[in-house]
Each structure stands twice: as C-alpha cells, then as structure tokens.
Scaffold this active site. Structure first.
Site, PDB file in Angstrom:
ATOM      1  N   ASP A  83      56.431  73.785  14.563  1.00 30.89           N
ATOM      2  CA  ASP A  83      54.992  74.135  16.124  1.00 30.89           C
ATOM      3  C   ASP A  83      53.659  72.056  16.206  1.00 30.89           C
ATOM      4  O   ASP A  83      53.863  72.361  14.456  1.00 30.89           O
ATOM      5  CB  ASP A  83      54.046  75.057  15.737  1.00 30.89           C
ATOM      6  N   TYR A 135      59.157  77.943   4.140  1.00 29.87           N
ATOM      7  CA  TYR A 135      57.726  78.010   4.979  1.00 29.87           C
ATOM      8  C   TYR A 135      56.596  77.893   4.279  1.00 29.87           C
ATOM      9  O   TYR A 135      56.990  78.770   2.414  1.00 29.87           O
ATOM     10  CB  TYR A 135      58.024  79.231   5.650  1.00 29.87           C
ATOM     11  N   TYR A 137      60.432  82.847  14.017  1.00 27.38           N
ATOM     12  CA  TYR A 137      59.496  82.346  13.810  1.00 27.38           C
ATOM     13  C   TYR A 137      58.505  83.780  13.083  1.00 27.38           C
ATOM     14  O   TYR A 137      58.497  84.528  13.303  1.00 27.38           O
ATOM     15  CB  TYR A 137      59.251  82.817  15.527  1.00 27.38           C
TER      16      TYR A 137
END
Ligand SMILES: [Zn+2]
Ligand SMILES: [Zn+2]
Length: 439
Positions: free
Chosen positions: A264, A331, A403
């Site tokens: 993003d 992440y 996501y």
C-alpha cells in the site's frame, strides 16, 4: 508424376529459377534454389533432345517451355537490380513476379531500417499478398508439389542470412530483439522492436509513494486545477523513480512496471526488497550499463527508495514475477484495538492465526479494481508483542496476496477470522511494513 513430369507441368507457366528450384527444395541439401531450378531446366532440355527423333512433337513442346524460360531467365540473371529493373521483371515469374531478384535491395533496406537500433538478435518476417499465397497453393495442387520450401521461408531465410552476414548479428526465431517485417511485393519494411527488460529488487524507505503512476481521477493525466496541472494524484511513484533512469538510457517509447505484488501507499517495503521488472518498449539502446543506472536510480530517488543489483531479464521473468505474488511475505504491523487487551487475548490471537487458513473476500477498499471473490490464504506464523494497553506489534509470516489490514480489522466480516473477530473488538492497522518477499 515423375519429377520431370512435374517440371514440365510447372513450366506451363513462366517461372524463375528460384521458384522452380524452390518446389524441390526438400530433396537433398547443399544447393541454392536457383541452382536447383537451372539443373531441372537443363534436365528437361536433355529429355527433349532424347525425344527429338522418336517423338518430335513432344520434344518440341518440351523445348518451347525450356527455351522460353531460359530466355526470360537470361534477363533475370543480372544481379545489379535497381528499381527500374524490378518493375520490368514483374511480368516474368508467375509465382513471385520476379521479386526474388529484389532480395539484395530488400536486405539493404532492412539494414538501413535497423541502423538506428542496438540489438543482438533479429528475425526477418515476411508478409505476402493473399493473391500470391493463393496462386502458389493452386499451383502446388496442380503440379502435385510435395517437397517445396514456402515463398515466405525462402525470402525470410535468404534476407536473414544477408543481414546476419553484414551486421554480424544472429537470427533468432524465438525471442529476437527486433523483427523486420518485409512485404517484398509492395516493398515495405516495418520494424517490430521487442521490449527491453531489466529486473531487480526495490526497498521503499518512506511512506506515501504508490508503486505505479497514479493519475488524477479528475483529468486522467491531462492536468487540471485539482491536481495542480501535473495530471497525477501523487507526484512520484516507484514506477517512475526506477523506470525513468532506465528509460532515458534505453531511449525507448514507454515504460511498463511489473512488481511481484505491491504494498500500500503508506506501507514500507524493507528487508531485501520486492522483485520487479522494468519493461522499456521499443528501446533504441540495449547495451546499457546497469551498474551506472542503478547508481542513478538511487541518487535520483534521494533515499525514498533503493534498488539492488540490476540484471537483464525477459518476458518469462515478468511471468514468474506476476506469479510470485503468491510467494511468502513477512509483515510487521502496529495494531490498535478499540479497548484494552490482555496478554492472554494476544496469545489467543497467535494460537488461532498460526497455521490457519484465512477466508478473505475482496476488501471493500479495492473492490473497484478487483473481482469480488473469496480467496484462501495461509498464515505460517504470527507473533504479537504488547506495546501498550491498546497497542501491539504484529509480526506475520503469510502467503502473498493476503490483505493484512483486513486481517486485522475484519473488513466488516469479509475477512475470517481476523484479529478483531478473535477477541471480539474493533482493531485497525496504524502502520504496516513489508519486511520480506520470499521467492
Ligand atoms: Zn519466381
Ligand atoms: Zn487533474
């Protein structure tokens, strides 16, 4: 039909030696088509002489065909072809209109067209008028031709050989740098310049930069008041920061950027970086120095992004990189909960997530761009560290394409399970970074 019967049948129409020999090209090696044609013509003449006393009528008809052609061939044998000649010759050969004689001219025109480009490999493609193809098909049927080389193949092979010899470049039938499309009948040459691909990995060190150029939603790039006349929603993108220096060196027409997935706008890309390929369409230069370009990109980006070693790539690498979206990702997220959470609750989240399969319906925020469907994504490991009563740091090792923001918030129940649903409270990601993309 014997071979000589076939030759006799073929010579009912006027043929140049290239086209006559070409019909028998697959019989043996080491002869050029025109030499083959000449031999066949001589054979027919010998046959005629053999019949001169036993069947004078047949002998005469044979000779007529040979001689008529031999005569027209005489005029064809001049190799210094100029345009004027080519026009005259157009009446001579039923199949090629004498165009095989224009090969030296066509070859030098191909070389002329190529001279503005750097390339290592090329291919000569041939376009023929439909009527020419049909005429030859009908001819082959009538004379029962079964060992011929097609007209396309003959033109392509011979022009290719001449260009390869003169330019010292290689003919490549699979992935040539440039295809020269030649139409010998209308004298046209069109170049199809294949893309140049440069691959590497990028790290994104500041937030607020999109991966691809993001056009202004109002003017779609034309420039308007809303976007301050730049045509873009964000002044820069990773695509431009990396692509422009490559594009300048390669002197191409257009940039296409292919990333192994994307983060993003407000997400950092850390670790060893995300694989990408920059594609430069119709490049004039291919022999570019990637080490120099890498330094230029890193200087140009002023610490906002950083690229590692660059290498030349091809279309297959782009295909692989697109698939790499499904590779593993690591992440790091900062999660904020709507209420105080206990250490026990954080452990419960870890227990549920580790080794689980997440059912994720296309997030509301990307619904406009992607099809609405449910994807299954694996989580390999999840670790939570408490930062304050309502905040925790989440380290996640998961399948690409998940996501993460929605894994945290639940996206109104579209992602199951989610951090929010596991302990039944609202949760959101307030900072998200990619620490690694593993091939
Ligand atoms: Zn011909
Ligand atoms: Zn605008």
């Amino acid at each position: 039909m014997t071979l000589l019967d076939q030759v006799f049948c073929m010579l009912a129409t006027s043929l140049c030696n290239h086209c006559l020999g070409r019909q028998f090209a697959l019989l043996g090696y080491g002869l050029k088509n025109d030499a083959r044609g000449e031999i066949l013509r001589s054979l027919l003449a010998l046959e005629a002489y053999d019949l001169l006393f036993s069947d004078p009528e047949k002998a005469l008809s044979l000779l007529n065909r040979v001689v008529a052609e031999a005569h027209s061939c005489e005029s064809l044998n001049d190799t210094s072809v100029d345009t004027q000649k080519v026009v005259e010759l157009e009446l001579t050969c039923y199949l090629c209109n004498g165009r095989f004689k224009a090969i030296p001219v066509l070859s030098s025109r191909v070389m002329e067209a190529l001279k503005d480009y750097e390339f290592s490999t090329f291919l000569v493609g041939i376009e023929l008028p439909f009527v020419v193809i049909e005429r030859e098909d009908e001819f082959k049927g009538r004379c029962q031709v079964s060992h011929s080389e097609s007209m396309k193949s003959h033109f392509s092979r011979v022009i290719g050989k001449q260009v390869a010899f003169a330019t010292e470049k290689l003919v490549d039938h699979h992935t040539p740098d440039i295809v020269a499309l030649v139409n010998p009948f209308v004298n046209s040459i069109t170049l199809q310049v294949n893309s140049l691909y440069v691959a590497g990995r990028y790290r994104k060190l500041v937030r607020g930069i999109p991966q691809s150029r993001w056009l202004c939603s109002e003017c779609h790039g034309a420039g308007c008041v809303k976007c301050d006349w730049v045509g873009k929603k964000y002044p820069e993108s990773i695509e431009e920061l990396i692509g422009i220096p490559v594009y300048r060196h390669a002197n191409g027409r257009e940039i296409a950027f292919h990333g192994a997935g994307r983060e993003d706008i407000d997400t950092l890309m850390l670790g060893s970086g995300r694989p990408f390929v920059v594609e430069i369409k119709e490049p004039k230069k291919r022999f570019i120095n990637l080490a120099t370009i890498r330094n230029e990109i890193n200087a140009f980006a002023e610490g906002k992004i950083e690229v590692g070693v660059l290498v030349f790539a091809d279309k297959d690498v782009v295909r692989r990189i697109k698939k790499a979206e499904a590779s593993k990702k690591i992440y790091n997220a900062i999660v904020e909960f709507a209420r105080d959470v206990t250490a026990e609750e954080l452990r419960r989240i870890e227990d549920v997530l580790c080794g689980s399969v997440i059912h994720q319906q296309t997030p509301l925020r990307v619904l406009q761009r992607r099809a609405d469907l449910i994807r299954e994504k694996h989580i390999y490991a999840a670790k939570l560290r408490r930062l304050s009563k309502r905040r925790a740091e989440l380290k996640l090792h998961c399948q690409g394409g998940l996501y993460v923001k929605e894994l945290i918030s639940g996206d109104e129940g579209r992602t199951k399970p989610s951090l929010a649903s596991i302990i039944d409270t609202e949760a959101k990601s307030i900072q998200l970074d990619v620490l690694g993309v593993i091939d």
